[in-house]
Design an enzyme around this catalytic site. Structure first.
Site, mmCIF file in Angstrom:
data_model
loop_
_atom_site.group_PDB
_atom_site.id
_atom_site.type_symbol
_atom_site.label_atom_id
_atom_site.label_comp_id
_atom_site.label_asym_id
_atom_site.label_seq_id
_atom_site.Cartn_x
_atom_site.Cartn_y
_atom_site.Cartn_z
ATOM 1 N N ASP A 101 0.834 -1.205 0.000
ATOM 2 C CA ASP A 101 0.000 0.000 0.000
ATOM 3 C C ASP A 101 0.869 1.255 0.000
ATOM 4 O O ASP A 101 1.957 1.265 0.571
ATOM 5 C CB ASP A 101 -0.909 -0.024 1.245
ATOM 6 C CG ASP A 101 -2.095 0.912 1.095
ATOM 7 O OD1 ASP A 101 -2.326 1.429 -0.016
ATOM 8 O OD2 ASP A 101 -2.796 1.139 2.104
ATOM 9 N N ASN A 140 -10.681 -3.214 -5.890
ATOM 10 C CA ASN A 140 -9.940 -2.220 -6.690
ATOM 11 C C ASN A 140 -10.578 -1.961 -8.057
ATOM 12 O O ASN A 140 -10.275 -0.959 -8.704
ATOM 13 C CB ASN A 140 -8.476 -2.636 -6.890
ATOM 14 C CG ASN A 140 -7.615 -2.456 -5.655
ATOM 15 O OD1 ASN A 140 -6.620 -3.155 -5.464
ATOM 16 N ND2 ASN A 140 -7.978 -1.516 -4.788
HETATM 17 C C1 FPP Z 1 -1.909 0.211 -3.365
HETATM 18 O O1 FPP Z 1 -1.444 1.545 -3.313
HETATM 19 C C2 FPP Z 1 -1.358 -0.469 -4.519
HETATM 20 C C3 FPP Z 1 -2.079 -1.056 -5.501
HETATM 21 C C4 FPP Z 1 -3.558 -1.108 -5.527
HETATM 22 C C5 FPP Z 1 -1.431 -1.690 -6.653
HETATM 23 C C6 FPP Z 1 -0.259 -2.558 -6.353
HETATM 24 C C7 FPP Z 1 0.533 -2.630 -7.582
HETATM 25 C C8 FPP Z 1 1.875 -2.596 -7.662
HETATM 26 C C9 FPP Z 1 2.772 -2.573 -6.489
HETATM 27 C C10 FPP Z 1 2.476 -2.531 -9.024
HETATM 28 C C11 FPP Z 1 3.124 -3.721 -9.578
HETATM 29 C C12 FPP Z 1 2.727 -5.036 -9.067
HETATM 30 C C13 FPP Z 1 3.074 -6.188 -9.692
HETATM 31 C C14 FPP Z 1 2.739 -7.498 -9.069
HETATM 32 C C15 FPP Z 1 3.778 -6.181 -10.980
HETATM 33 P P1 FPP Z 1 -2.521 2.716 -3.441
HETATM 34 O O2 FPP Z 1 -2.651 3.051 -4.873
HETATM 35 O O3 FPP Z 1 -3.788 2.312 -2.759
HETATM 36 O O4 FPP Z 1 -1.779 3.834 -2.648
HETATM 37 P P2 FPP Z 1 -2.449 4.983 -1.759
HETATM 38 O O5 FPP Z 1 -3.109 4.294 -0.586
HETATM 39 O O6 FPP Z 1 -1.272 5.790 -1.344
HETATM 40 O O7 FPP Z 1 -3.407 5.726 -2.649
#
Ligand code: FPP
Length: 254
Positions: free
Chosen positions: A24, A72
Site C-alpha cells: 500500500d 480495486n
Molecule cells: C496500493 O497503493 C497499490 C495497488 C492497488 C497496486 C499494487 C501494484 C503494484 C505494487 C504494481 C506492480 C505489481 C506487480 C505485481 C507487478 P494505493 O494506490 O492504494 O496507494 P495509496 O493508498 O497511497 O493511494
C-alpha cells in the site's frame, strides 16, 4: 544481503515459510512528488522486483503479493487500465528472469475478470515456471479473501450434491484444498506498508495464525532492508497457536 543478515538468516532459522504482503502507498508516494498515481505504481513494480529477490535470497518458500483486490475494480477506469497494463508488461519482462532464478509463478484471483491478454500472459508464466523448485511467487490479482471462500464453498456444495464428498466428513484440510492457495502453507507473516492497520479482504483463511507487521513506509520505498527488519521482528515473536507460553517454551519462537 549483508554478512550480518546472512548470518542471521542464512540457515533459514527464523525465516517465515510464507510471507504475504499488502503493498500500500503507491498513490501517496506519487502525490508527495507531485507525480501522477501511475508513477507510484511504476515505482511499486520496482519495489516488487527488489523484494522478490530479497525474499528468494532469504530462503522464503512462498511470497504472496496483493497486487489488485476485488474492490480495486471500483477505482477510476483509467487507473485500472494503467495497473492492468503494468501487470502485463511486468510479467512479460520478468517471467524469464524469474524462471532463471527457479521461481515458480502462480496467480490467484478471479481470472474471468482480467483481460484475455493478461490471462494469456499469466498462463504462459505459470506454465513456464511450473516445474521450478525455488520460491513460489503468488500474485493475487482481482482477489478477495471472501471471493475465495465463496468460490470454494460453491465447489464444495456441488461436490456434496453430486456425491463426491460426504459433508459430515469434511475437515479443515479439505476446505483448504478448495481455496486458491491449495497445496501451499498458511501465511506466517503478513506485512502491510503504507500505515493502515487492516487486512482489507486479503487472505482470510490463511492468515489465521499469521504474525502481523504494519509499517508506515510507502510501498515504493520498501526494500530488502525493510523485509529483513520485518523478518527479524517475526523471529522475535512467540507463536503459540492457541497454547500457553509455558507449553511452547523457547521452541515456540519463530
Ligand atoms: C496500493 O497503493 C497499490 C495497488 C492497488 C497496486 C499494487 C501494484 C503494484 C505494487 C504494481 C506492480 C505489481 C506487480 C505485481 C507487478 P494505493 O494506490 O492504494 O496507494 P495509496 O493508498 O497511497 O493511494
Amino acid at each position: 544481503m549483508s554478512d550480518e543478515t546472512a548470518e542471521r538468516h542464512g540457515s533459514g532459522k527464523g525465516v517465515p515459510r510464507h510471507i504475504a504482503i499488502v503493498m500500500d502507498g503507491n498513490g501517496r508516494w506519487a502525490r508527495a512528488r507531485l507525480m501522477p498515481r501511475q508513477a507510484g505504481h511504476r515505482a511499486g513494480a520496482e519495489a516488487v522486483r527488489r523484494v522478490v529477490e530479497a525474499a528468494g535470497q532469504m530462503g522464503v518458500e512462498v511470497l504472496t503479493l496483493f497486487a489488485f483486490s476485488s474492490e480495486n475494480w471500483a477505482r477510476p477506469q483509467e487507473e485500472v487500465s494503467v495497473l492492468m497494463e503494468l501487470f502485463v508488461r511486468t510479467l512479460e519482462k520478468e517471467s524469464i528472469r524469474l524462471h532463471e532464478h527457479n521461481v515458480r509463478i502462480r496467480m490467484i484471483g478471479e481470472r474471468t475478470r482480467l483481460s484475455s491478454r493478461l490471462r494469456e500472459q499469466i498462463e504462459a508464466a505459470e506454465a513456464l515456471t511450473a516445474d521450478n523448485t525455488g520460491m513460489t511467487l503468488v500474485i493475487a490479482a482481482s482477489f478477495g479473501g471472501r471471493w475465495d471462500i465463496v468460490q470454494a464453498t460453491r465447489r464444495i456444495a456441488a461436490d456434496a450434491r453430486d456425491g463426491r464428498l460426504d459433508p459430515e466428513a469434511l475437515q479443515e484440510q479439505d476446505v483448504a484444498s478448495y481455496l486458491s492457495l491449495n497445496g501451499l502453507p498458511d501465511a506466517d507473516l503478513l506485512i502491510r506498508t503504507g500505515g493502515e492497520k487492516r487486512i482489507s479482504n486479503f487472505l482470510l483463511w490463511h492468515l489465521a495464525y499469521a504474525e502481523l507487521h504494519f509499517v508506515d513506509t510507502l510501498w515504493p520505498d520498501f526494500g530488502a532492508e525493510d523485509l529483513r527488519d520485518a523478518v527479524d521482528v517475526f523471529a522475535g515473536r512467540e507463536r503459540r497457536f492457541g497454547r500457553t507460553g509455558d507449553q511452547v517454551g523457547r521452541f515456540g519462537r519463530a
